[in-house]
Design an enzyme around this catalytic site. Structure first.
Site, PDB file in Angstrom:
ATOM      1  N   HIS A  29      -8.157  -5.725  13.930  1.00 50.44           N
ATOM      2  CA  HIS A  29      -7.574  -5.389  12.555  1.00 50.44           C
ATOM      3  C   HIS A  29      -7.870  -6.580  11.292  1.00 50.44           C
ATOM      4  O   HIS A  29      -7.911  -7.694  11.930  1.00 50.44           O
ATOM      5  CB  HIS A  29      -5.961  -5.112  12.984  1.00 50.44           C
ATOM      6  CG  HIS A  29      -5.548  -4.495  11.550  1.00 50.44           C
ATOM      7  ND1 HIS A  29      -5.231  -5.099  10.283  1.00 50.44           N
ATOM      8  CD2 HIS A  29      -5.163  -3.297  11.443  1.00 50.44           C
ATOM      9  CE1 HIS A  29      -4.556  -4.019   9.520  1.00 50.44           C
ATOM     10  NE2 HIS A  29      -4.739  -2.899  10.140  1.00 50.44           N
ATOM     11  N   ASN A  31       0.111   2.555  12.816  1.00 47.57           N
ATOM     12  CA  ASN A  31       0.092   1.106  13.305  1.00 47.57           C
ATOM     13  C   ASN A  31       1.495   0.535  12.497  1.00 47.57           C
ATOM     14  O   ASN A  31       1.407   0.445  11.067  1.00 47.57           O
ATOM     15  CB  ASN A  31      -0.980   0.427  12.609  1.00 47.57           C
ATOM     16  CG  ASN A  31      -0.971  -1.151  12.815  1.00 47.57           C
ATOM     17  OD1 ASN A  31      -0.273  -1.547  13.463  1.00 47.57           O
ATOM     18  ND2 ASN A  31      -2.083  -1.673  12.104  1.00 47.57           N
ATOM     19  N   GLU A  55     -11.536   0.826   8.159  1.00 49.62           N
ATOM     20  CA  GLU A  55     -10.370   0.162   7.301  1.00 49.62           C
ATOM     21  C   GLU A  55     -10.803  -0.724   6.069  1.00 49.62           C
ATOM     22  O   GLU A  55     -10.787  -1.787   6.400  1.00 49.62           O
ATOM     23  CB  GLU A  55      -9.246  -0.118   8.067  1.00 49.62           C
ATOM     24  CG  GLU A  55      -8.709   0.586   9.153  1.00 49.62           C
ATOM     25  CD  GLU A  55      -7.184   0.119   9.353  1.00 49.62           C
ATOM     26  OE1 GLU A  55      -6.288   1.039   9.154  1.00 49.62           O
ATOM     27  OE2 GLU A  55      -7.065  -1.037   9.921  1.00 49.62           O
ATOM     28  N   SER A  73      -4.097   3.028   3.146  1.00 49.54           N
ATOM     29  CA  SER A  73      -3.362   3.796   2.116  1.00 49.54           C
ATOM     30  C   SER A  73      -3.433   5.263   2.394  1.00 49.54           C
ATOM     31  O   SER A  73      -3.463   6.094   1.334  1.00 49.54           O
ATOM     32  CB  SER A  73      -3.585   3.406   0.718  1.00 49.54           C
ATOM     33  OG  SER A  73      -3.319   2.203   0.309  1.00 49.54           O
ATOM     34  N   GLY A  82      -2.703  -1.187   2.302  1.00 48.16           N
ATOM     35  CA  GLY A  82      -1.341  -1.711   2.018  1.00 48.16           C
ATOM     36  C   GLY A  82      -1.531  -1.854   0.377  1.00 48.16           C
ATOM     37  O   GLY A  82      -0.406  -2.373  -0.248  1.00 48.16           O
ATOM     38  N   LYS A  93       2.531  -2.448  12.530  1.00 52.10           N
ATOM     39  CA  LYS A  93       2.625  -3.752  11.959  1.00 52.10           C
ATOM     40  C   LYS A  93       3.757  -4.587  12.481  1.00 52.10           C
ATOM     41  O   LYS A  93       4.390  -4.195  13.357  1.00 52.10           O
ATOM     42  CB  LYS A  93       2.057  -3.787  10.433  1.00 52.10           C
ATOM     43  CG  LYS A  93       0.727  -3.065  10.185  1.00 52.10           C
ATOM     44  CD  LYS A  93       0.398  -3.051   8.917  1.00 52.10           C
ATOM     45  CE  LYS A  93      -0.855  -2.441   8.679  1.00 52.10           C
ATOM     46  NZ  LYS A  93      -1.557  -2.515   7.313  1.00 52.10           N
ATOM     47  N   GLU A  99      -6.121  -7.738   9.138  1.00 53.27           N
ATOM     48  CA  GLU A  99      -5.187  -8.691   9.022  1.00 53.27           C
ATOM     49  C   GLU A  99      -5.075  -9.688  10.090  1.00 53.27           C
ATOM     50  O   GLU A  99      -4.882 -10.952   9.591  1.00 53.27           O
ATOM     51  CB  GLU A  99      -3.642  -7.970   9.078  1.00 53.27           C
ATOM     52  CG  GLU A  99      -3.440  -7.150   7.824  1.00 53.27           C
ATOM     53  CD  GLU A  99      -2.233  -5.974   8.011  1.00 53.27           C
ATOM     54  OE1 GLU A  99      -1.626  -5.924   9.168  1.00 53.27           O
ATOM     55  OE2 GLU A  99      -2.249  -5.236   6.969  1.00 53.27           O
TER      56      GLU A  99
HETATM   57  P1  13P Z   1      -1.759   1.117   5.039  1.00 53.99           P
HETATM   58  O1  13P Z   1      -1.642   2.386   5.609  1.00 53.99           O
HETATM   59  O2  13P Z   1      -0.173   0.559   4.906  1.00 53.99           O
HETATM   60  O3  13P Z   1      -2.607   1.002   3.974  1.00 53.99           O
HETATM   61  O4  13P Z   1      -2.569   0.392   6.284  1.00 53.99           O
HETATM   62  C1  13P Z   1      -3.425   0.635   6.929  1.00 53.99           C
HETATM   63  C2  13P Z   1      -3.818   0.111   8.023  1.00 53.99           C
HETATM   64  O5  13P Z   1      -3.909  -1.077   8.135  1.00 53.99           O
HETATM   65  C3  13P Z   1      -3.509   0.628   9.554  1.00 53.99           C
HETATM   66  O6  13P Z   1      -4.071  -0.254  10.510  1.00 53.99           O
END
Ligand code: 13P
Length: 251
Positions: free
Chosen positions: A95, A9, A167, A212, A173, A11, A97
């Site tokens: 997601h 992803n 997640e 992560s 992140g 982002k 976020e």
């Molecule tokens: P990270 O791997 O940067 O922690 O992000 C995970 C994520 O949100 C994948 O959708």
């Protein structure tokens, strides 16, 4: 046997130039045949990535889609049918976020899931608890609720053509990863939730871990019985690191 899936992803990252570099790196990767690999660039770059990865066994997906399946008057959104037309095979829905920063709720997530599926896209439903929820001992309840919001509306069989991504919000992140045992506990609970309604779906549905994931911790996570691959954020922006994660899923 469930075929492992590793999805990157990206982002809201990338420029035409950096995407071109990442495509070059991905083209050089040895992707194990037993692992399904996908990347999810920002929509602007989907076509660039599809063209750049032509002939390579890496699928391209999207990070979000509109609530309605077909094109129409909905300024700023992209219809699932348009994603299919562009060449996408899967799409993230829900997601964290989008849930936490943009206020997306279970009801909208469910509509996106249904809209995507009605066009033949595979929805990747993201679920996960916040740090406060985990500390309050509510992890399994929160995740079950996010899953039930879709199962109750669309039926368990909708997951015969979908993927779930666990997640934990506190691991995204942050460099903090759920331990393999912490992740496995939640993945097993998700599978048990399906099992209560359909043994077939429970056996077949792929449950990815995200939060992560790096080359250094991927093998341990992917070694757990109910972890069928990963949804990779930051580490997917580096082709070599992403390649190492894909290989870990094949072992
Ligand atoms: P990270 O791997 O940067 O922690 O992000 C995970 C994520 O949100 C994948 O959708």
């Amino acid at each position: 046997m469930r075929r492992p899936l590793v999805a990157g992803n990206w982002k809201m990252h990338g420029t035409r130039a950096s995407v071109a570099e990442l495509i070059e790196g991905l083209r050089r990767l040895e992707v194990p045949a037993e692992v399904e690999v996908a990347v999810m660039p920002p929509c602007l770059y989907i076509n660039q990535v599809l063209v750049g990865l032509e002939g390579k066994a890496i699928a391209v997906g999207a990070q979000n889609c509109a609530l309605e399946p077909m094109q129409g008057a909905l300024t700023g959104e992209i219809a699932p049918s348009q994603l299919v037309d562009a060449g996408c095979g899967m799409v993230l829905v829900g997601h964290s976020e989008r849930r936490t920063i943009l206020g997306e709720r279970d009801e909208q997530v469910c509509r996106k899931f249904a809209a995507a599926q009605s066009c033949g896209l595979v929805p990747v439903l993201c679920v996960g608890e916040t740090l406060e929820e985990r500390q309050a001992g509510r992890t399994l309840e929160v995740v079950a609720g996010q899953l039930d919001a879709v199962i109750d509306e669309l039926g368990v069989d909708a997951f015969a053509r979908a993927v779930v991504a666990y997640e934990p919000v506190w691991a995204i992140g942050t460099g903090l990863t759920a331990s393999p045992q912490q992740a496995q506990e939640v993945h097993a609970a998700i599978r048990a939730q399906f099992q209560a309604q359909s043994a077939e779906v429970a056996q077949a549905v792929r449950i990815l871990y995200g939060g992560s994931v790096k080359a250094a911790n991927a093998a341990e996570l992917f070694g757990m019985p109910d972890i069928d691959g990963g949804l990779i954020g930051g580490a997917s922006l580096n082709a070599d690191e992403f390649g190492a994660i894909c290989r870990a899923a094949g072992n």
